[in-house]
Enzyme design. Sequence first.
Site, PDB file in Angstrom:
ATOM      1  N   CYS A  88       0.808  -1.227   0.000  1.00  0.00           N
ATOM      2  CA  CYS A  88       0.000   0.000   0.000  1.00  0.00           C
ATOM      3  C   CYS A  88       0.839   1.274   0.000  1.00  0.00           C
ATOM      4  CB  CYS A  88      -0.957   0.043   1.176  1.00  0.00           C
ATOM      5  SG  CYS A  88      -1.525  -1.547   1.749  1.00  0.00           S
ATOM      6  N   ARG A 100       7.141 -10.946   5.601  1.00  0.00           N
ATOM      7  CA  ARG A 100       6.530 -10.805   6.927  1.00  0.00           C
ATOM      8  C   ARG A 100       7.096 -11.880   7.833  1.00  0.00           C
ATOM      9  NH1 ARG A 100       0.130 -10.083   5.219  1.00  0.00           N
ATOM     10  NH2 ARG A 100       0.485  -8.306   3.820  1.00  0.00           N
ATOM     11  N   GLN A 153       1.825 -10.974  -3.458  1.00  0.00           N
ATOM     12  CA  GLN A 153       0.392 -10.698  -3.422  1.00  0.00           C
ATOM     13  C   GLN A 153      -0.088 -10.210  -4.777  1.00  0.00           C
ATOM     14  OE1 GLN A 153       0.482  -7.743  -0.172  1.00  0.00           O
ATOM     15  NE2 GLN A 153      -1.006  -9.057   0.815  1.00  0.00           N
ATOM     16  N   ASP A 193      -1.984  -7.727  -5.510  1.00  0.00           N
ATOM     17  CA  ASP A 193      -2.488  -6.596  -4.759  1.00  0.00           C
ATOM     18  C   ASP A 193      -2.957  -5.522  -5.724  1.00  0.00           C
ATOM     19  OD1 ASP A 193      -2.937  -5.411  -2.363  1.00  0.00           O
ATOM     20  OD2 ASP A 193      -0.838  -5.296  -1.768  1.00  0.00           O
ATOM     21  N   HIS A 230      -4.848  -1.484  -5.644  1.00  0.00           N
ATOM     22  CA  HIS A 230      -5.388  -0.363  -4.888  1.00  0.00           C
ATOM     23  C   HIS A 230      -6.186   0.490  -5.845  1.00  0.00           C
ATOM     24  CE1 HIS A 230      -2.009  -1.764  -2.463  1.00  0.00           C
ATOM     25  NE2 HIS A 230      -2.801  -1.473  -1.458  1.00  0.00           N
ATOM     26  N   LYS A 282     -15.486  -4.234   5.009  1.00  0.00           N
ATOM     27  CA  LYS A 282     -14.707  -5.202   4.246  1.00  0.00           C
ATOM     28  C   LYS A 282     -15.579  -6.349   3.756  1.00  0.00           C
ATOM     29  CE  LYS A 282     -11.984  -7.996   6.712  1.00  0.00           C
ATOM     30  NZ  LYS A 282     -10.820  -8.555   7.437  1.00  0.00           N
ATOM     31  N   HIS A 315      -8.683  -1.719  -1.150  1.00  0.00           N
ATOM     32  CA  HIS A 315      -7.600  -2.705  -1.235  1.00  0.00           C
ATOM     33  C   HIS A 315      -8.201  -3.999  -1.772  1.00  0.00           C
ATOM     34  CE1 HIS A 315      -4.924  -0.451   1.647  1.00  0.00           C
ATOM     35  NE2 HIS A 315      -6.100   0.018   2.025  1.00  0.00           N
TER      36      HIS A 315
END
Lengths: 568, 568
Positions: free
Chosen positions: A269, A298, A316, A318, A320, A400, A446
Amino acid sequence: MEQQKKLEVLRHSAAHLLAHAVLELFPDTLLTIGPATEEGFFYDALLSRSLKEEDLPTIEKRMQELSLKNFPIEHRQISKQEAREIFKDNPFKLELIEGIPGETVGLSSQDGFRDLCRGGHEASTGDIKYFKLLGLSGSYWRANRENQPLQRIHGTAFFTSQDLVDFETRREEAQLYDHRRLGRQLEYFSFEEEAVGFPFFFPKGKAVLNVLVSYMRKLYAEYDYQEVETPMILSDELWKRSGHYAHYKDNMYFTTVDEQSYAIKPMNCPGSILIYKHRPRSYRELPLKLAEFGHVHRHELSGVLHGLLRVRAFTQDDAHIYCTVDQVEEEVRTILNIAFRMLHKCEFASVDLALATKPAKSMGSDELWDKATNSLKAVLEGYGKPYVLKEGEGAFYGPKIEIKIKDAMNREWQCGTVQIDFFQSDNFDLHYISTSGTRERPVIIHQALYGSLERFFAILLEHFKGNLPFWLAPVQIMVLTITDAQKQYAQEVYSALKKHGLRVNLDRSSDQISSKIKAAQLEKVPWMIVIGQKEVDAGTVSVRYADGKQMLGVALEKVLSMADELNR
Amino acid sequence: MEQQKKLEVLRHSAAHLLAHAVLELFPDTLLTIGPATEEGFFYDALLSRSLKEEDLPTIEKRMQELSLKNFPIEHRQISKQEAREIFKDNPFKLELIEGIPGETVGLSSQDGFRDLCRGGHEASTGDIKYFKLLGLSGSYWRANRENQPLQRIHGTAFFTSQDLVDFETRREEAQLYDHRRLGRQLEYFSFEEEAVGFPFFFPKGKAVLNVLVSYMRKLYAEYDYQEVETPMILSDELWKRSGHYAHYKDNMYFTTVDEQSYAIKPMNCPGSILIYKHRPRSYRELPLKLAEFGHVHRHELSGVLHGLLRVRAFTQDDAHIYCTVDQVEEEVRTILNIAFRMLHKCEFASVDLALATKPAKSMGSDELWDKATNSLKAVLEGYGKPYVLKEGEGAFYGPKIEIKIKDAMNREWQCGTVQIDFFQSDNFDLHYISTSGTRERPVIIHQALYGSLERFFAILLEHFKGNLPFWLAPVQIMVLTITDAQKQYAQEVYSALKKHGLRVNLDRSSDQISSKIKAAQLEKVPWMIVIGQKEVDAGTVSVRYADGKQMLGVALEKVLSMADELNR
């Protein structure tokens, strides 16, 4: 739920039965704790000699004997003083007693066996009939690796013999199709001691990851997402601003650049936000959909690492989406469309949706929350599928949608999320110039649908029991000849398939055709192209599917178009 | 070479002329050193007030005056004692004097100006006619950032006015087409203060990187390379074993995992080697060609960072070929074939090859070196192109082929390398089982053809002056309508092109067609598809190329096949 509660009581009782049996067989054992778990129960104990797998049948046999004797199980409250006396030789139990609030503690007893216990048992040992010991592992007193190492004995128990048999079948299947086993056997990936928790992808595993990326890229292109790439390491200042430093620091890896502390990114992000923020944005650019196949690190404790399902670095899918609050509904509908297309392609038939709404502590106006939450509801209702409403379970920064899938072995996985975010836009002071020339805050959505590519790959492997479908298989086609006389023709067929962009191999050996077929089956190749003299003479090929079905005398053109259809 | 030497003398003299002028204009200036460089010369000095760009014309004018006066330039050896006396007020020169071996130092003088100097000058200041001051930058005494900061004045000088004009033209062109400028202007990438030296790729820049990766993947598939993925961070133990820790540590970033030191990989070799080493290998598997688009991090001083040409993280198109020494020749031939195909595709017409051979200090038997070196020679000679033989300039662990390219502005870049490696195979104890069942060492060939994708991208941008060719352009086609009346048809054309997998945009504005064309030109889109009423009526399109040429009334099918041809 009621059933689960009952199972817990049964399994907790089974843990006592286990402890009872162990103490009879190994009288100097120091017992610690023995709770029920989702799958069964365990007991952690310190034994004077290490137990081995071979000891388990003996213990199980003694448990059966104790069950047959049908001892009543009694439970009463006793004073701590009395408890200290009973467990005076067991420092673990003494420590537990001190930790229990109040002046009394629960004591359970059956025959001569006594254990500390809050209560909740079957009436007698005879009620615990269908159980099985599952294995041994290491643990630590109070799960702290600086404390005394203990041995953990795992087991499970059910109310019926059938339930136990079903469990054992599922368990054997899960072991047989464990992605770690398949990954090793099929040479998809490995873990090496030089990089604990960081996977190495071998050619076939990398091929699968590449297919997953290409497929998602195709969807991104279709729905006007734009791919970006942001740095792997970014200054601590950024992570302090994003809040990750305060809330996620323990899971992050750090390094030093020019004497400043930088973090290896655990999330994409902040990088994406810097791209948005690079220059002023206009409403004309919204929705701006920036996607990144972001490789994140992580930290996980080494004890919880689990093949590709739980790693320390993963990629990911991912995205946005920067948009106005009015655009949320359409964007979320698009995201779910993409998710369902992908899950359908991956043959997940059972998909469950949940909506998590505004928690007690939250940021952003009620109006913003209502508008966004109603948008999500409208999308979910538009699907005409039931969804679970998780009132108050959203993040503090927005509602979410969770997308859960059930695999072929009926296990549930959460992979996809659609998270509305009112926070980072404020936090990073993002804006766009509206139609009326004012500066407005965008909303950030997200999106992650595979979630972690590595984890999704593991789930796919187990879901398909290793038999990845044609479009996903690292080797889609194996070309085989019945005798060496067809090798020239086979080479031509192989070259044509390869040139067409298919992932194809040619078995160049002179083995028997049956061995070649066997080898391709072991490799779990979905299509074999078998070439005998008949095929050479006719200028055709025969296709043999993984399930043994065949299509004889097919034109190569036909094979290509069938393959294109599946790869689409 | 002779010419270069003469230019050096001229430029060194010009540096003295510069220092002479500066001292006249700013008498309290402390001069330090002023060498000739490849492009010109500079002088580092400590001034009582900071110079600005506006001061340069004044200094240049004074240099011209001094040149016109045609002072003879004299050079003689003087005792250190005399030198100390002359430069007694300049601590930098005094420090330099102490560092010069022997009892005397060189002194150059012209008119009243005197400077320390080893010698090698023009006869008089009048010989320095065609020069130009180019700019200012910061530096440090002895290039050490802990020392006194200085100002550096850059300039250049030539023997003819034409040479200077040519240089200025090239320089303006280089500035105009500087990839950093183009990258900013075209929104391809950026650098942000939160990640100094780590690029952010915007959608269009990432699209170009993706094309470069896809193209190389296509070549890999064709030549039987297999892609792998290895972790970004690996234990220090591995880097100690590989030798990187001893020799490359200062350029590496480190982090901590489970209280152990791990390095963020600066190279992909050790990861690749762990995959090779994962299980025993047979001669049947060789050559085993493992490729990785490996993202590596290497520390660079912030002063040398230079757009995408010099970054701290980049992706290599790295491949490691594990083979027998007998296979080296064929593998290297394949690598050069791939390299030439790629360079041809990227329109680099001028490619220079060099072979670096066994240095004085080396490992591996003479026989191994001879065999490998002869293989490389045989391949190079097979190309029928001249190549430079760099005797003794190979790495200690094996001979190497360097591939250098010249861009459209005639600048030379080294991107590709083919490095034979006898060391790591031994070091990591790699082997394969030979036909006769013995354990043998494979040879490793390191291959990188783009080198760094980021750097190659920068070179391409400058080479093409921003006009990336069709196959490489982030937006290949812009669809434009002459009036709004054609919008519906334009949308259909756009969808068809997009569905075909082309990177296409639709200009949805209602601007004048001339403005739309202008916008697409600024964006450097190679093809415009212009749709007027004529095209709608005929069901065709018109194609307008970046150079203004047009093809009118083309069937869409024809456009698709032309595009496929270029994308191939």
